[in-house]
Design an enzyme around this catalytic site. Structure first.
Site, PDB file in Angstrom:
ATOM      1  N   LEU A 415      20.364   8.703  -2.929  1.00 12.82           N
ATOM      2  CA  LEU A 415      20.541   8.951  -4.317  1.00 12.82           C
ATOM      3  C   LEU A 415      19.052   8.733  -4.976  1.00 12.82           C
ATOM      4  CD1 LEU A 415      23.629   7.125  -5.138  1.00 12.82           C
ATOM      5  CD2 LEU A 415      23.325   9.174  -5.088  1.00 12.82           C
ATOM      6  N   GLY A 416      18.302   7.680  -4.196  1.00 14.45           N
ATOM      7  CA  GLY A 416      16.927   7.575  -4.904  1.00 14.45           C
ATOM      8  C   GLY A 416      16.113   6.666  -3.934  1.00 14.45           C
ATOM      9  N   GLY A 418      12.807   3.826  -3.977  1.00 13.84           N
ATOM     10  CA  GLY A 418      11.920   3.030  -4.818  1.00 13.84           C
ATOM     11  C   GLY A 418      11.405   1.746  -3.996  1.00 13.84           C
ATOM     12  N   GLY A 419      10.299   1.155  -4.942  1.00 12.78           N
ATOM     13  CA  GLY A 419       9.467   0.165  -4.120  1.00 12.78           C
ATOM     14  C   GLY A 419      10.328  -0.939  -3.407  1.00 12.78           C
ATOM     15  N   GLY A 421      13.481  -0.388  -2.029  1.00 13.24           N
ATOM     16  CA  GLY A 421      14.522   0.223  -0.915  1.00 13.24           C
ATOM     17  C   GLY A 421      14.831   1.536  -1.394  1.00 13.24           C
ATOM     18  N   THR A 422      15.788   1.840  -0.379  1.00 14.80           N
ATOM     19  CA  THR A 422      16.348   3.272  -0.687  1.00 14.80           C
ATOM     20  C   THR A 422      17.966   3.230  -0.989  1.00 14.80           C
ATOM     21  OG1 THR A 422      14.971   4.292   1.002  1.00 14.80           O
ATOM     22  CG2 THR A 422      16.765   5.411   0.402  1.00 14.80           C
ATOM     23  N   VAL A 423      18.410   3.913  -1.927  1.00 15.01           N
ATOM     24  CA  VAL A 423      19.849   3.910  -2.263  1.00 15.01           C
ATOM     25  C   VAL A 423      20.623   5.127  -1.858  1.00 15.01           C
ATOM     26  CG1 VAL A 423      21.483   3.623  -4.430  1.00 15.01           C
ATOM     27  CG2 VAL A 423      19.043   2.511  -4.413  1.00 15.01           C
ATOM     28  N   LYS A 437      22.275  -0.127  -1.181  1.00 11.08           N
ATOM     29  CA  LYS A 437      20.789  -0.044  -1.169  1.00 11.08           C
ATOM     30  C   LYS A 437      20.196  -0.954   0.150  1.00 11.08           C
ATOM     31  CE  LYS A 437      16.921  -1.843  -4.035  1.00 11.08           C
ATOM     32  NZ  LYS A 437      16.690  -2.454  -5.172  1.00 11.08           N
ATOM     33  N   ASP A 535      11.792  -5.686 -13.773  1.00 12.11           N
ATOM     34  CA  ASP A 535      11.415  -4.242 -13.590  1.00 12.11           C
ATOM     35  C   ASP A 535      12.353  -3.401 -14.552  1.00 12.11           C
ATOM     36  OD1 ASP A 535       9.959  -2.112 -12.571  1.00 12.11           O
ATOM     37  OD2 ASP A 535      11.139  -1.584 -10.685  1.00 12.11           O
TER      38      ASP A 535
END
Length: 735
Positions: A415-416, A418-419, A421-423, A437, A535
């Protein structure tokens, strides 16, 4: 004879496995250099026209600065070595420095090339007394900013340690994945020479760099004079990942003309660190998989190995070998058959016994590892709290359950990234859709000890505008978190997608802002203990089926500090949303979240991104552009054209004024999230009032051309209404 025969057989397989991983370089075609200086040039890389696979793999061979030898360069970076099997290149990268009044920054840009910075092999490293440096990196359209602050002896009990980068005189930070660009610079905060006076020596320099972790070792002598610079001559090694193209293996194979794995004895593997793929030789072969014919993957003659797998009986075959006993030819056919069957049965039984023993031992070993990880991440504390009735809705998942839910964490379910982790999207056995996540690694022991406790706190967060944490998996090296699945993507996609939110009315935007503010107020004021998000940005606000806001991603969140001794030395967040005061003090507060929320509010009313690399430097930051326009009386120049209108002018000015207060440079001058939520609530009620819902022209015609009135009060514009609301209170006035 039987035990010796089996030992030789097992030893031969070990020799084969070792030989498979050995690579051999081959020339791409006649006429192209195969070496420059100390570097072997292997295809797809090449020097000269027509020698490289494509433009991004072109190298240059020039004289070194001292003119003594040839050096291989990519752009202006010296190349040290190239790895075909690993898909990596080691290069020399410049060091950013600041000495006295002289400071240099360093920019490294790999856009449009097959290279990205390896996040596993490199570390962002800062050396010096009280040195604060930042690295801004880019991956596709996302911008990441990390910082590192070193401490020195003026602080009590802080002493730099030889060989250890512990934050005193030297600090290191892990990188994000797939960075194609990074810019390193220093901050003047907490980095004056006066603060460094506690260190020995008369000259003090500070250095920042991305460096290969295994090649760097800190020495306390680096804190004095220019020892570090002189030792490394201004350059340090850096590992870059590379891959061919930007397609997966399945897609690339369909285009035979451009498919890079040319050898008939090769296979394709998807790159895990870069869009694209790599090629490797098949088992039993070695060479260059990117070349065909004699230059490609060639058979390994196992019989020529030293020692050979079966001396005197080895027969080589393509990709393999076999052993033949030629000494006992006097055996009859029946006797040979009986011995062969007996040997085969014995070997099979021995293999089964060894395999079962190995599997049992590995299963016990894996169970012990999982139990150790479970304890490290606070699993026992979680179980104790759950069994006592605290957090009964919180579930501890196994790794197998989450792997099944995500189809072995297939890339199609991402799904995405980021800094933090990965979802992945997953589906549990009961059919519930979830978001899973996989966090980045936690290297600090204190982080591991506190993880279970913090997960329990987050599991008890219960608010309709906050994504619910359903459970976690702790039996793995890096914990995994399981959240409820939110289907309509992020607020960032909603605002800045293909069509943006052009058709979205002003009232809907204010509703989303109000719901997000309610969630942040809950975290700051109602959670026990209070939680600081850390964040806040539009990509961390999700939209459900009804486009209601759901605040998510607590990867940078912390429990509110209880005293001033609790501070961080690493600034985390997203460029464009970061609180300037937080970047200077490294202390995250509830007012840091208020600043970031102010930027989200600007995105909703302007339709513009928080940070844009296009245009003049003064207009790249949305907050700076907005504040300048507000100061110069040009507010409507930055407001989204689709929500401008005479009936909205007063409301827009109120929202702009609220955003301005959230963006105050000093945190103490910003409103609390509760006040922000209350003001947005009042604005929503103004917009929902019957007076605001009528078309002014229709009302005027119904009342014979005179201004309408309700209960004896004349109808007023939204601007006048808001002014009166400030004086007498909206809730009382609207009754």
């Amino acid at each position: 004879m039987l035990p010796m025969h089996l030992l030789l057989l097992l030893f031969s397989f070990a020799i084969v496995m070792q030989s498979v991983v050995r690579g051999a370089s081959s020339l791409p075609h006649p006429g192209c250099p195969d070496k420059c200086g100390d570097v072997d040039i292997v295809y797809p890389f090449g020097i000269g026209p027509g020698c490289a696979m494509e433009e991004g793999f072109e190298l240059h061979c020039n004289k070194s600065q001292d003119g003594h030898k040839n050096v291989t360069y990519f752009s202006k970076l010296p190349v040290v070595d190239i790895s075909l099997l690993q898909g990596q290149v080691r290069m020399m990268s410049n060091i950013a420095s600041t000495c006295h009044n002289h400071s240099t920054t360093y920019l490294l840009d790999f856009h449009g090339t097959p290279f990205t910075v390896s996040e596993k092999e490199n570390m962002f490293t800062v050396i010096g007394a009280n040195a604060l440096a930042f690295m801004a990196g880019a991956r596709q359209s996302a911008i990441y900013v990390i910082g590192c602050l070193t401490q020195s002896s003026p602080y009590k009990n802080l002493t730099a340690q030889e060989g250890l980068c512990t934050g005193v005189g030297c600090c290191q930070v892990a990188l994000s994945s797939r960075l194609s660009y990074h810019n390193i610079s220093f901050s003047d905060a907490n980095a004056s020479d006066e603060n460094a006076s506690g260190m020995d020596g008369e000259r003090h320099c500070r250095y920042a760099m991305v460096v290969e972790a295994d090649k760097f070792k800190f020495h306390t002598a680096y804190l004095n004079a220019t020892n570090f610079w002189d030792e490394h001559k201004g350059e340090v090694p850096i590992i870059l990942n590379w891959a061919v193209g930007d397609k997966t293996c399945d897609v690339a194979k369909k285009d035979t003309a451009s498919y890079a794995c040319r050898s008939s004895n090769s296979y394709c593997i998807n790159s895990t660190s870069h869009p694209g793929y790599l090629c490797n030789c098949s088992e039993g072969y070695r060479g260059n998989p990117y070349l065909s014919g004699s230059g490609g993957c060639q058979d390994i003659n196992e019989c020529d190995l030293n020692p050979p797998p079966c001396p005197g009986y080895c027969i080589n075959t393509q990709g393999s070998f076999f052993c033949q006993n030629t000494k006992n030819r006097s055996f009859s056919h029946s006797g040979t058959a009986i011995i062969s069957v007996g040997l085969s049965v014995t070997v099979v039984m021995l293999v089964i016994a060894v395999t079962c023993s190995y599997l049992i031992r590995e299963r016990r070993k894996l169970a012990n590892i999982k139990e150790r990880y479970f304890r490290q991440h606070g699993g026992l504390l979680l179980l104790e709290q759950i069994s006592s009735g605290q957090g009964t809705t919180f579930t501890i998942f196994t790794e197998a359950e989450l792997m099944e839910a995500t189809d072995q964490f297939d890339d199609k379910n991402v799904l995405g990234r980021g800094g933090h982790g990965t979802v992945y999207k997953g589906t549990l056995k009961n059919g519930t859709a979830v978001a899973i996540k996989r966090c980045i690694s936690m290297t600090d022991e204190q982080q591991r000890k506190e993880f279970g406790k913090e997960m329990l706190i987050l599991s008890q967060v219960n608010h309709k505008n906050i994504v619910k944490l359903l459970g976690c998996c702790l039996e793995v090296e890096v914990p995994m978190l399981v959240y409820e699945f939110i289907p309509n993507g992020t607020l960032f996609q909603f605002i800045h997608g293909i069509n943006g939110c052009r058709s979205t009315p002003f009232s809907t935007r204010i509703r989303i802002a109000h719901e997000s503010a309610l969630a942040m107020d809950y975290l700051h004021s109602c959670a026990s203990p209070p939680i600081l998000h850390g964040d806040v940005k539009s990509s961390n606000i999700l939209l459900d089926d009804n486009y209601s806001a759901k605040v998510s991603d607590f990867g940078a969140s912390i429990v509110a500090p209880t005293d001033e001794s609790q501070f961080v030395t690493l600034v985390q967040g997203t460029c464009g949303y970061l609180d300037p005061e937080y970047m200077q003090t490294c202390q995250l507060t509830d007012k840091s979240d208020v600043y970031s929320f102010g930027v989200v509010l600007l995105e909703l009313i302007t339709g513009k991104k928080a940070l844009s690399l296009q245009g003049p430097e003064s207009e790249r930051s949305l907050s700076m552009r907005f504040l300048c326009a507000l100061k110069e009386g040009r507010l409507m120049d930055v407001i989204d054209d689709h929500i401008k209108g005479e009936e909205n002018v007063g409301l827009l000015e109120e929202v702009a004024d609220l955003a301005r207060q959230c963006l105050e440079m000093a945190g103490e001058n910003r409103p609390a999230m509760r006040e922000v939520a209350e003001r947005l609530d009042r604005l929503r009620k103004v917009m929902q009032h019957p007076w605001m819902q009528r078309n002014p022209e229709e009302v005027e015609s119904l009342l014979g051309g005179r201004e309408p009135s309700v209960a004896g009060v004349e109808m007023v514009s939204s601007t006048t209404f808001l002014t009166m609301e400030k004086r007498v209170g909206l809730l009382e006035f609207g009754r």
